[in-house]
Design an enzyme around this catalytic site. Structure first.
Site, PDB file in Angstrom:
ATOM      1  N   SER A 180       0.831  -1.216   0.000  1.00  0.00           N
ATOM      2  CA  SER A 180       0.000   0.000   0.000  1.00  0.00           C
ATOM      3  C   SER A 180       0.862   1.261   0.000  1.00  0.00           C
ATOM      4  O   SER A 180       0.591   2.206  -0.736  1.00  0.00           O
ATOM      5  CB  SER A 180      -0.979  -0.002   1.174  1.00  0.00           C
ATOM      6  OG  SER A 180      -0.304  -0.110   2.401  1.00  0.00           O
ATOM      7  N   TYR A 181       1.923   1.278   0.805  1.00  0.00           N
ATOM      8  CA  TYR A 181       2.822   2.426   0.826  1.00  0.00           C
ATOM      9  C   TYR A 181       3.476   2.603  -0.545  1.00  0.00           C
ATOM     10  O   TYR A 181       3.494   3.694  -1.105  1.00  0.00           O
ATOM     11  CB  TYR A 181       3.891   2.225   1.905  1.00  0.00           C
ATOM     12  CG  TYR A 181       4.895   3.345   1.980  1.00  0.00           C
ATOM     13  CD1 TYR A 181       4.614   4.499   2.707  1.00  0.00           C
ATOM     14  CD2 TYR A 181       6.125   3.268   1.340  1.00  0.00           C
ATOM     15  CE1 TYR A 181       5.521   5.539   2.790  1.00  0.00           C
ATOM     16  CE2 TYR A 181       7.044   4.302   1.409  1.00  0.00           C
ATOM     17  CZ  TYR A 181       6.741   5.426   2.133  1.00  0.00           C
ATOM     18  OH  TYR A 181       7.647   6.456   2.206  1.00  0.00           O
ATOM     19  N   GLY A 182       4.015   1.522  -1.098  1.00  0.00           N
ATOM     20  CA  GLY A 182       4.685   1.580  -2.397  1.00  0.00           C
ATOM     21  C   GLY A 182       3.769   2.033  -3.513  1.00  0.00           C
ATOM     22  O   GLY A 182       4.161   2.812  -4.381  1.00  0.00           O
TER      23      GLY A 182
ATOM     24  N   THR B 165       1.132   3.959  -3.252  1.00  0.00           N
ATOM     25  CA  THR B 165       0.849   5.393  -3.129  1.00  0.00           C
ATOM     26  C   THR B 165       2.056   6.225  -3.535  1.00  0.00           C
ATOM     27  O   THR B 165       1.897   7.282  -4.152  1.00  0.00           O
ATOM     28  CB  THR B 165       0.405   5.773  -1.697  1.00  0.00           C
ATOM     29  OG1 THR B 165       1.434   5.430  -0.758  1.00  0.00           O
ATOM     30  CG2 THR B 165      -0.898   5.086  -1.325  1.00  0.00           C
ATOM     31  N   LYS B 166       3.260   5.767  -3.224  1.00  0.00           N
ATOM     32  CA  LYS B 166       4.449   6.528  -3.603  1.00  0.00           C
ATOM     33  C   LYS B 166       4.692   6.468  -5.114  1.00  0.00           C
ATOM     34  O   LYS B 166       5.219   7.409  -5.692  1.00  0.00           O
ATOM     35  CB  LYS B 166       5.676   6.048  -2.817  1.00  0.00           C
ATOM     36  CG  LYS B 166       5.607   6.442  -1.346  1.00  0.00           C
ATOM     37  CD  LYS B 166       5.512   7.957  -1.183  1.00  0.00           C
ATOM     38  CE  LYS B 166       5.484   8.399   0.243  1.00  0.00           C
ATOM     39  NZ  LYS B 166       5.539   9.864   0.393  1.00  0.00           N
TER      40      LYS B 166
END
Length: 192
Positions: free
Chosen positions: A78-80, A82-83
């Protein structure tokens, strides 16, 4: 630098780490990460751009993170994701604002030892110990990376689409080579 005050630089660092749990266990958590890292990020860009449109110009830098370059890790989905969207969004802003006094660019700190990177003591297992070996080669402290980013922003003053990136491919290769001769411990002095 002549003509640029630190107050003329907007750094958009809206973001939070995603939970490192299997996707099927992430109900509700995914939306929190997306709302912060993408919706919050977009809102911060909008507010900053609206604020500076009445002025003569502004440097506007969006902070990238793991995944911005397309790198994938299953525990960081999820972090990746969004980035990755942050890089796309910034690229679109660079094009949209090209003929305005607002100059948009990228900041990439690389791997920085923060609470987002280091798991709490209760989650430090054999996987953490393995990760720590690689992180001691590639990661840096906030105190090391921050001056580089600030100097880079000042150097790239007024350049639309400029990128200030700490951990480049050549630096990664050099770090792995040098790790054969020199051991680093970026966690010890910080109490991790």
């Amino acid at each position: 630098m002549p003509g640029l005050a630190v107050s003329d630089i907007w750094v958009n660092n809206a973001g939070r780490d995603g939970w490192k749990v299997p996707f099927h266990d992430s109900a509700g958590r995914l939306s929190t990460t997306i709302n912060t890292n993408l919706i919050g990020f977009a809102d911060c860009n909008r507010v900053a751009i609206e604020h500076v449109q009445t002025r003569s110009g502004n440097d506007h830098r969006n902070m990238e993170g793991f995944g911005s370059n397309g790198a994938v890790a299953s525990h960081n989905r999820s972090y990746g994701a969004t980035k990755y969207a942050v890089r796309y969004f910034t690229k679109a802003l660079v094009a949209e604002l090209a003929k305005t006094p607002i100059k948009v660019g990228y900041l990439s700190p690389g791997i920085v030892v923060t609470d987002l990177l280091v798991p709490g003591p209760e989650h430090r297992d054999k996987n953490w110990e393995r990760s720590k070996k690689i992180l001691n080669i590639l990661a840096d402290t906030v105190e090391t990376v921050t001056p580089f980013l600030v100097e880079g922003m000042l150097r790239e003053n007024g350049k639309n689409g400029a990128a200030v990136r700490w951990l480049t491919g050549s630096k990664i290769r050099s770090r792995f080579f040098m790790s054969l001769f020199r051991k680093r411990d970026v966690f010890g002095p910080l109490g991790y």
